[in-house]
Design a protein around this motif. Structure first.
Motif, PDB file in Angstrom:
ATOM      1  N   LEU A 108      13.656   4.981   6.197  1.00  0.00           N
ATOM      2  CA  LEU A 108      13.966   6.082   5.270  1.00  0.00           C
ATOM      3  C   LEU A 108      14.019   7.413   6.002  1.00  0.00           C
ATOM      4  O   LEU A 108      14.046   8.475   5.387  1.00  0.00           O
ATOM      5  CB  LEU A 108      12.913   6.134   4.143  1.00  0.00           C
ATOM      6  CG  LEU A 108      12.900   4.928   3.215  1.00  0.00           C
ATOM      7  CD1 LEU A 108      11.692   4.979   2.288  1.00  0.00           C
ATOM      8  CD2 LEU A 108      14.175   4.867   2.382  1.00  0.00           C
ATOM      9  N   GLY A 109      14.014   7.351   7.331  1.00  0.00           N
ATOM     10  CA  GLY A 109      14.165   8.554   8.137  1.00  0.00           C
ATOM     11  C   GLY A 109      12.893   9.366   8.313  1.00  0.00           C
ATOM     12  O   GLY A 109      12.953  10.542   8.652  1.00  0.00           O
ATOM     13  N   VAL A 110      11.759   8.750   8.080  1.00  0.00           N
ATOM     14  CA  VAL A 110      10.491   9.469   8.240  1.00  0.00           C
ATOM     15  C   VAL A 110       9.754   8.902   9.453  1.00  0.00           C
ATOM     16  O   VAL A 110       9.311   7.756   9.442  1.00  0.00           O
ATOM     17  CB  VAL A 110       9.611   9.326   6.975  1.00  0.00           C
ATOM     18  CG1 VAL A 110       8.261   9.999   7.171  1.00  0.00           C
ATOM     19  CG2 VAL A 110      10.327   9.912   5.774  1.00  0.00           C
ATOM     20  N   SER A 111       9.621   9.730  10.499  1.00  0.00           N
ATOM     21  CA  SER A 111       8.933   9.251  11.694  1.00  0.00           C
ATOM     22  C   SER A 111       7.422   9.441  11.532  1.00  0.00           C
ATOM     23  O   SER A 111       6.985  10.348  10.817  1.00  0.00           O
ATOM     24  CB  SER A 111       9.414  10.007  12.931  1.00  0.00           C
ATOM     25  OG  SER A 111       8.792  11.274  12.979  1.00  0.00           O
ATOM     26  N   PRO A 112       6.635   8.599  12.199  1.00  0.00           N
ATOM     27  CA  PRO A 112       5.177   8.717  12.105  1.00  0.00           C
ATOM     28  C   PRO A 112       4.689  10.111  12.528  1.00  0.00           C
ATOM     29  O   PRO A 112       3.822  10.681  11.874  1.00  0.00           O
ATOM     30  CB  PRO A 112       4.660   7.645  13.070  1.00  0.00           C
ATOM     31  CG  PRO A 112       5.773   6.711  13.260  1.00  0.00           C
ATOM     32  CD  PRO A 112       7.033   7.467  13.061  1.00  0.00           C
ATOM     33  N   THR A 113       5.270  10.619  13.634  1.00  0.00           N
ATOM     34  CA  THR A 113       4.830  11.922  14.142  1.00  0.00           C
ATOM     35  C   THR A 113       5.048  13.024  13.118  1.00  0.00           C
ATOM     36  O   THR A 113       4.162  13.836  12.859  1.00  0.00           O
ATOM     37  CB  THR A 113       5.612  12.310  15.418  1.00  0.00           C
ATOM     38  OG1 THR A 113       6.183  11.142  15.981  1.00  0.00           O
ATOM     39  CG2 THR A 113       4.711  13.007  16.407  1.00  0.00           C
ATOM     40  N   LEU A 132      -2.589   7.508   4.264  1.00  0.00           N
ATOM     41  CA  LEU A 132      -1.258   7.825   4.792  1.00  0.00           C
ATOM     42  C   LEU A 132      -1.329   8.142   6.291  1.00  0.00           C
ATOM     43  O   LEU A 132      -0.460   7.745   7.062  1.00  0.00           O
ATOM     44  CB  LEU A 132      -0.655   8.988   4.012  1.00  0.00           C
ATOM     45  CG  LEU A 132       0.854   9.200   4.166  1.00  0.00           C
ATOM     46  CD1 LEU A 132       1.627   7.920   3.891  1.00  0.00           C
ATOM     47  CD2 LEU A 132       1.325  10.311   3.241  1.00  0.00           C
ATOM     48  N   LEU A 133      -2.368   8.833   6.712  1.00  0.00           N
ATOM     49  CA  LEU A 133      -2.552   9.085   8.152  1.00  0.00           C
ATOM     50  C   LEU A 133      -2.665   7.760   8.894  1.00  0.00           C
ATOM     51  O   LEU A 133      -2.142   7.609   9.999  1.00  0.00           O
ATOM     52  CB  LEU A 133      -3.812   9.936   8.394  1.00  0.00           C
ATOM     53  CG  LEU A 133      -3.658  11.442   8.160  1.00  0.00           C
ATOM     54  CD1 LEU A 133      -5.020  12.119   8.139  1.00  0.00           C
ATOM     55  CD2 LEU A 133      -2.773  12.081   9.227  1.00  0.00           C
ATOM     56  N   ALA A 134      -3.354   6.815   8.284  1.00  0.00           N
ATOM     57  CA  ALA A 134      -3.497   5.493   8.895  1.00  0.00           C
ATOM     58  C   ALA A 134      -2.130   4.825   9.057  1.00  0.00           C
ATOM     59  O   ALA A 134      -1.881   4.132  10.038  1.00  0.00           O
ATOM     60  CB  ALA A 134      -4.424   4.619   8.051  1.00  0.00           C
ATOM     61  N   VAL A 135      -1.246   5.058   8.101  1.00  0.00           N
ATOM     62  CA  VAL A 135       0.108   4.504   8.205  1.00  0.00           C
ATOM     63  C   VAL A 135       0.809   5.079   9.440  1.00  0.00           C
ATOM     64  O   VAL A 135       1.518   4.373  10.149  1.00  0.00           O
ATOM     65  CB  VAL A 135       0.944   4.799   6.932  1.00  0.00           C
ATOM     66  CG1 VAL A 135       2.396   4.380   7.129  1.00  0.00           C
ATOM     67  CG2 VAL A 135       0.371   4.072   5.729  1.00  0.00           C
ATOM     68  N   LEU A 153       0.845  -1.196   0.000  1.00  0.00           N
ATOM     69  CA  LEU A 153       0.000   0.000   0.000  1.00  0.00           C
ATOM     70  C   LEU A 153       0.881   1.247   0.000  1.00  0.00           C
ATOM     71  O   LEU A 153       0.578   2.231  -0.680  1.00  0.00           O
ATOM     72  CB  LEU A 153      -0.929   0.001   1.222  1.00  0.00           C
ATOM     73  CG  LEU A 153      -2.073  -1.017   1.166  1.00  0.00           C
ATOM     74  CD1 LEU A 153      -2.755  -1.148   2.518  1.00  0.00           C
ATOM     75  CD2 LEU A 153      -3.109  -0.620   0.100  1.00  0.00           C
ATOM     76  N   LEU A 154       1.975   1.183   0.757  1.00  0.00           N
ATOM     77  CA  LEU A 154       2.902   2.325   0.776  1.00  0.00           C
ATOM     78  C   LEU A 154       3.485   2.567  -0.608  1.00  0.00           C
ATOM     79  O   LEU A 154       3.576   3.706  -1.065  1.00  0.00           O
ATOM     80  CB  LEU A 154       4.026   2.073   1.791  1.00  0.00           C
ATOM     81  CG  LEU A 154       5.051   3.209   1.942  1.00  0.00           C
ATOM     82  CD1 LEU A 154       4.373   4.488   2.420  1.00  0.00           C
ATOM     83  CD2 LEU A 154       6.151   2.813   2.912  1.00  0.00           C
ATOM     84  N   THR A 155       3.879   1.497  -1.292  1.00  0.00           N
ATOM     85  CA  THR A 155       4.383   1.638  -2.655  1.00  0.00           C
ATOM     86  C   THR A 155       3.318   2.291  -3.530  1.00  0.00           C
ATOM     87  O   THR A 155       3.600   3.178  -4.329  1.00  0.00           O
ATOM     88  CB  THR A 155       4.771   0.279  -3.261  1.00  0.00           C
ATOM     89  OG1 THR A 155       5.552  -0.449  -2.327  1.00  0.00           O
ATOM     90  CG2 THR A 155       5.565   0.462  -4.540  1.00  0.00           C
ATOM     91  N   GLY A 156       2.077   1.840  -3.365  1.00  0.00           N
ATOM     92  CA  GLY A 156       0.975   2.411  -4.118  1.00  0.00           C
ATOM     93  C   GLY A 156       0.821   3.901  -3.837  1.00  0.00           C
ATOM     94  O   GLY A 156       0.554   4.689  -4.747  1.00  0.00           O
ATOM     95  N   LEU A 157       1.017   4.285  -2.577  1.00  0.00           N
ATOM     96  CA  LEU A 157       0.893   5.690  -2.195  1.00  0.00           C
ATOM     97  C   LEU A 157       1.965   6.550  -2.871  1.00  0.00           C
ATOM     98  O   LEU A 157       1.705   7.665  -3.293  1.00  0.00           O
ATOM     99  CB  LEU A 157       0.993   5.847  -0.675  1.00  0.00           C
ATOM    100  CG  LEU A 157      -0.273   5.533   0.115  1.00  0.00           C
ATOM    101  CD1 LEU A 157       0.041   5.335   1.586  1.00  0.00           C
ATOM    102  CD2 LEU A 157      -1.313   6.642  -0.064  1.00  0.00           C
ATOM    103  N   THR A 158       3.172   6.014  -2.971  1.00  0.00           N
ATOM    104  CA  THR A 158       4.254   6.805  -3.573  1.00  0.00           C
ATOM    105  C   THR A 158       4.040   6.996  -5.056  1.00  0.00           C
ATOM    106  O   THR A 158       4.424   7.996  -5.637  1.00  0.00           O
ATOM    107  CB  THR A 158       5.630   6.127  -3.394  1.00  0.00           C
ATOM    108  OG1 THR A 158       5.601   4.850  -4.039  1.00  0.00           O
ATOM    109  CG2 THR A 158       5.999   5.966  -1.946  1.00  0.00           C
ATOM    110  N   GLY A 159       3.425   5.986  -5.680  1.00  0.00           N
ATOM    111  CA  GLY A 159       3.337   6.014  -7.135  1.00  0.00           C
ATOM    112  C   GLY A 159       2.230   6.865  -7.682  1.00  0.00           C
ATOM    113  O   GLY A 159       2.215   7.197  -8.853  1.00  0.00           O
TER     114      GLY A 159
END
Lengths: 71, 192
Positions: B170-175, B152-155, B33-39
């Motif tokens: 990848l250095g991206v924190s949820p917060t 993405l918020l759900a992620v 789903l994350l891959t889908g979000l980026t694309g």
């Protein structure tokens, strides 16, 4: 050029890096062939025991590796 | 639930399924789903791209995380040649019996047998929960549709999912991500 490289490499096969790389590749190939043939056996109705016997391992080992529910 | 999905959000799910299938995975996970979000297009994709998260680095992270026990994904033909094994010949023999690409499809990974070629790939429990969470995010914000931003918020809502771990790597924190999404949403006159 490729033939020379191969000859050179074969001649220098005392290099553990080369030898171990060959083993590692063989292991990957082995796992691919094993997966393929286990699938094939199951498709043809072989039991896990049959497969285990043919591979010379325990039924539990085969079942654990290839059987059971999805992860 | 999918009726509330925007076109972009639906596209994320479609892409996720294609991605899972292409990788030979039997499940659509949060990482797909994350891959889908980026694309895709949409707000979620935009936020990710601004944070330097693109399809390429997400795919690489997934590949690294799902590496089989063995050294590499593919046997090295040159290495095998040094011990007298002609990989091309092995492949040819196998394909004679089992059809084109038979050896490559196995990829040496133990696990569930058989390919779901052409059939629907199901979601993991984690992915289902993520999509349900997307609905809740949308409701919390009193939005009428579920868009890529809600997915993405759900992620960001669960740090234990594979998607969250890929992002962490990848250095991206949820917060941080959550803040970015909400800031972008508030900065907009309309939500698409």
């Amino acid at each position: 050029m490729k033939d020379t490289d191969t000859l050179t490499r074969a001649a220098g096969s005392r290099d553990p890096a080369e030898g171990l790389r060959a083993v590692a590749s063989l292991r990957v190939l082995l796992e691919q062939l094993q997966q393929l043939q286990v699938d094939n056996a199951r498709d043809q109705g072989w039991s896990w025991q049959d497969i285990a016997d043919a591979l010379g391992v325990s039924r539990q080992a085969v079942h654990k590796r290839y059987g059971g529910r999805r992860r | 639930m999918f009726e509330r999905f925007t076109h972009d959000a639906r596209q994320v799910v479609v892409t996720a399924q294609a991605e899972a299938r292409a990788l030979g995975h039997d499940w659509i996970g949060t990482e797909h789903l994350l891959t889908g979000l980026t694309g895709g297009t949409g707000l979620g994709a935009g936020v990710l791209r601004d944070l330097g998260v693109d399809t390429g680095n997400v795919r690489r992270a997934i590949a690294a995380a799902t590496r089989p026990e063995s050294e590499g994904d593919e046997p090295d033909p040159a290495a095998l040649e040094t011990i007298g094994i002609d990989l091309a010949a092995v492949r040819r023999r196998v394909e004679e019996t089992f059809g084109p690409g038979a050896l490559d499809r196995t990829r040496g990974t133990p696990g569930r047998r058989g390919r779901r070629a052409g059939r629907h790939v199901p979601f993991t429990a984690e992915a289902k929960r993520l999509l349900e969470r997307a609905l809740r995010e949308s409701l919390k914000l009193r939005h009428r549709h579920i868009g890529t931003e809600h997915v993405l918020l759900a992620v960001t809502a669960n740090a234990n999912t594979r998607a969250a771990r890929v992002l962490g790597g990848l250095g991206v924190s949820p917060t941080m991500l959550r803040r970015r999404i909400l800031a972008t949403l508030l900065g907009q006159a309309d939500s698409a």
